[in-house]
Enzyme design. Structure first.
Site, PDB file in Angstrom:
ATOM      1  N   SER A 275       0.767  -1.028   0.054  1.00 39.89           N
ATOM      2  CA  SER A 275       0.124   0.022   0.111  1.00 39.89           C
ATOM      3  C   SER A 275       0.835   1.155   0.017  1.00 39.89           C
ATOM      4  O   SER A 275       2.089   1.210   0.413  1.00 39.89           O
ATOM      5  CB  SER A 275      -0.704   0.030   1.207  1.00 39.89           C
ATOM      6  OG  SER A 275      -1.542   1.182   1.335  1.00 39.89           O
TER       7      SER A 275
ATOM      8  N   TYR B  15      -2.662  -0.065  10.730  1.00 42.77           N
ATOM      9  CA  TYR B  15      -2.706  -0.601   9.355  1.00 42.77           C
ATOM     10  C   TYR B  15      -1.614  -0.253   8.581  1.00 42.77           C
ATOM     11  O   TYR B  15      -0.900  -0.900   7.844  1.00 42.77           O
ATOM     12  CB  TYR B  15      -4.124  -0.043   8.487  1.00 42.77           C
ATOM     13  CG  TYR B  15      -4.073  -0.417   7.094  1.00 42.77           C
ATOM     14  CD1 TYR B  15      -4.479  -1.596   6.813  1.00 42.77           C
ATOM     15  CD2 TYR B  15      -3.834   0.513   6.132  1.00 42.77           C
ATOM     16  CE1 TYR B  15      -4.754  -1.970   5.420  1.00 42.77           C
ATOM     17  CE2 TYR B  15      -3.722   0.300   4.927  1.00 42.77           C
ATOM     18  CZ  TYR B  15      -4.308  -1.212   4.390  1.00 42.77           C
ATOM     19  OH  TYR B  15      -4.253  -1.335   3.059  1.00 42.77           O
TER      20      TYR B  15
HETATM   21  N1  NAP Z   1      -9.009   0.043  -1.216  1.00 35.42           N
HETATM   22  C1  NAP Z   1      -7.999   0.544  -1.152  1.00 35.42           C
HETATM   23  O1  NAP Z   1      -7.757   1.955  -1.000  1.00 35.42           O
HETATM   24  C2  NAP Z   1      -6.483   0.045  -0.900  1.00 35.42           C
HETATM   25  C3  NAP Z   1      -5.223   0.819  -0.780  1.00 35.42           C
HETATM   26  C4  NAP Z   1      -3.900  -0.001  -0.655  1.00 35.42           C
HETATM   27  C5  NAP Z   1      -3.940  -1.253  -0.708  1.00 35.42           C
HETATM   28  N2  NAP Z   1      -5.149  -1.983  -0.329  1.00 35.42           N
HETATM   29  C6  NAP Z   1      -5.093  -3.359  -0.228  1.00 35.42           C
HETATM   30  O2  NAP Z   1      -5.768  -4.136  -1.172  1.00 35.42           O
HETATM   31  C7  NAP Z   1      -5.818  -5.343  -0.996  1.00 35.42           C
HETATM   32  C8  NAP Z   1      -7.378  -5.677  -1.453  1.00 35.42           C
HETATM   33  O3  NAP Z   1      -8.363  -4.791  -0.751  1.00 35.42           O
HETATM   34  P1  NAP Z   1      -9.617  -4.152  -1.393  1.00 35.42           P
HETATM   35  O4  NAP Z   1      -9.259  -2.759  -1.575  1.00 35.42           O
HETATM   36  O5  NAP Z   1      -9.694  -4.751  -2.852  1.00 35.42           O
HETATM   37  O6  NAP Z   1     -10.672  -4.514  -0.333  1.00 35.42           O
HETATM   38  P2  NAP Z   1     -11.751  -5.481  -0.521  1.00 35.42           P
HETATM   39  O7  NAP Z   1     -12.890  -5.321  -1.573  1.00 35.42           O
HETATM   40  O8  NAP Z   1     -12.474  -5.423   0.963  1.00 35.42           O
HETATM   41  O9  NAP Z   1     -11.180  -7.165  -0.684  1.00 35.42           O
HETATM   42  C9  NAP Z   1     -10.803  -7.594   0.381  1.00 35.42           C
HETATM   43  C10 NAP Z   1     -10.293  -9.086  -0.113  1.00 35.42           C
HETATM   44  O10 NAP Z   1      -9.598  -9.604   0.785  1.00 35.42           O
HETATM   45  C11 NAP Z   1     -10.377 -11.021   1.586  1.00 35.42           C
HETATM   46  N3  NAP Z   1     -10.049 -11.175   2.671  1.00 35.42           N
HETATM   47  C12 NAP Z   1     -10.208 -10.676   3.909  1.00 35.42           C
HETATM   48  N4  NAP Z   1      -9.585 -11.376   4.793  1.00 35.42           N
HETATM   49  C13 NAP Z   1      -9.646 -12.597   4.332  1.00 35.42           C
HETATM   50  C14 NAP Z   1      -9.104 -13.821   5.015  1.00 35.42           C
HETATM   51  N5  NAP Z   1      -8.959 -13.900   6.360  1.00 35.42           N
HETATM   52  N6  NAP Z   1      -8.806 -14.633   4.187  1.00 35.42           N
HETATM   53  C15 NAP Z   1      -9.054 -14.885   2.834  1.00 35.42           C
HETATM   54  N7  NAP Z   1      -9.499 -13.740   2.223  1.00 35.42           N
HETATM   55  C16 NAP Z   1      -9.737 -12.539   3.064  1.00 35.42           C
HETATM   56  C17 NAP Z   1     -11.845 -10.486   1.020  1.00 35.42           C
HETATM   57  O11 NAP Z   1     -12.571 -11.801   0.887  1.00 35.42           O
HETATM   58  P3  NAP Z   1     -13.506 -12.589   2.004  1.00 35.42           P
HETATM   59  O12 NAP Z   1     -14.080 -11.374   2.962  1.00 35.42           O
HETATM   60  O13 NAP Z   1     -14.632 -13.067   0.870  1.00 35.42           O
HETATM   61  O14 NAP Z   1     -12.624 -13.357   2.725  1.00 35.42           O
HETATM   62  C18 NAP Z   1     -11.486  -9.857  -0.010  1.00 35.42           C
HETATM   63  O15 NAP Z   1     -11.694 -10.795  -1.135  1.00 35.42           O
HETATM   64  C19 NAP Z   1      -5.874  -5.506   0.656  1.00 35.42           C
HETATM   65  O16 NAP Z   1      -4.794  -6.142   1.043  1.00 35.42           O
HETATM   66  C20 NAP Z   1      -5.726  -3.989   0.824  1.00 35.42           C
HETATM   67  O17 NAP Z   1      -5.059  -3.680   2.362  1.00 35.42           O
HETATM   68  C21 NAP Z   1      -6.438  -1.485  -0.587  1.00 35.42           C
END
Ligand code: NAP
Length: 230
Positions: free
Chosen positions: A138, A150
């Protein structure tokens, strides 16, 4: 030659699901891992069924679950050419001094321990394929965010990326840290203003994957362009 196989954790929504869509468009077969089985099954159907996509329920905080994820992917597709360790969750307000410390446990287990387990469970398959490991860090793992556990987990992810690249030096496995700024996904309870799309990040992933085997894109930090000020 058979189409390459990309295993994605956190594939049920947001960045992971968008990456699966882009990858299939570009000729990959995808293994989709997350806890929400119904969402994964719907995505498999959308992507063209079992020849193109394979759903595997997995909790990344559980080692047996991750081992099963790798074994069942190999049983289904016969190979793993790339892994996108992307599953992650956010924190809650309150800072180091005042946040609900119980929330930290799940977040550290998912964002740090979970990534470590994904690497450990996939390492042999990636060495065999001379494959590609991508990890979602991130922008928060590159800057100081006051009071943010975080952000601390994502600093740890950055360090994992650097460390595992050196550990795998000489194996042919490439390691890419994908470091998004704010992206409009279900990660946020309220839709963020002025954010990237999940497709913007998927394109960064596919760009890294598309480079020749001789090119190791170490990291890609992608942020929204700052608002134009009048
Ligand atoms: N959105 C942002 O602004 C942003 C910025 C920088 C980095 N990120 C990173 O990007 C990544 C994806 O996030 P996103 O923004 O796409 O959010 P999201 O739509 O909430 O997706 C998160 C994903 O992680 C899965 N997950 C969570 N806990 C899990 C577990 N214990 N086991 C297996 N799967 C799990 C969720 O699936 P289930 O709930 O179905 O398990 C979901 O598919 C994360 O690492 C986040 O920290 C996001």
């Amino acid at each position: 030659m058979s189409e390459p196989v990309l295993l994605i954790t956190g594939a049920s929504s947001g960045i992971g699901a968008a990456t699966a869509r882009h990858a299939v468009e570009q000729g990959y077969r995808v293994a989709l891992a997350a806890r929400s089985a119904a969402k994964l099954d719907a995505l498999v159907d959308e992507l063209g069924g079992a020849d193109k996509a394979f759903a595997v329920s997995c909790d990344v905080t559980d080692k047996d679950s991750q081992q099963q994820m790798v074994q069942s992917t190999l049983a289904h597709f016969g190979q793993i050419d790339a892994v996108f360790a992307n599953a992650g969750i956010g924190g809650k307000p309150g800072g180091f001094c005042g946040a609900d410390s119980d929330v930290w446990k799940d977040m550290i287990l998912t964002n740090v321990y979970g990534v470590g387990l994904t690497i450990q469970c996939c390492a042999e398959a990636l060495k065999q394929s001379r494959g590609h490991l991508l990890i979602t860090g991130s922008a928060a793992g590159r800057t100081t965010i006051p009071g943010s556990m975080y952000s601390a987990t994502k600093w740890a992810v950055s360090a994992i990326g650097y460390g595992v690249r050196e550990e795998l030096r000489g194996t042919g496995v490439r390691v890419t840290l994908i470091e998004p700024g704010m992206v409009d996904t279900p990660f946020f309870d309220d839709q963020p203003e002025h954010a990237l799309t999940d497709g913007d990040i998927a394109e960064a992933v596919l760009f890294s994957l598309s480079r020749p085997a001789s090119v190791d894109v170490n990291e890609i930090l992608v942020r929204p362009t700052p608002k134009i000020e009048d």
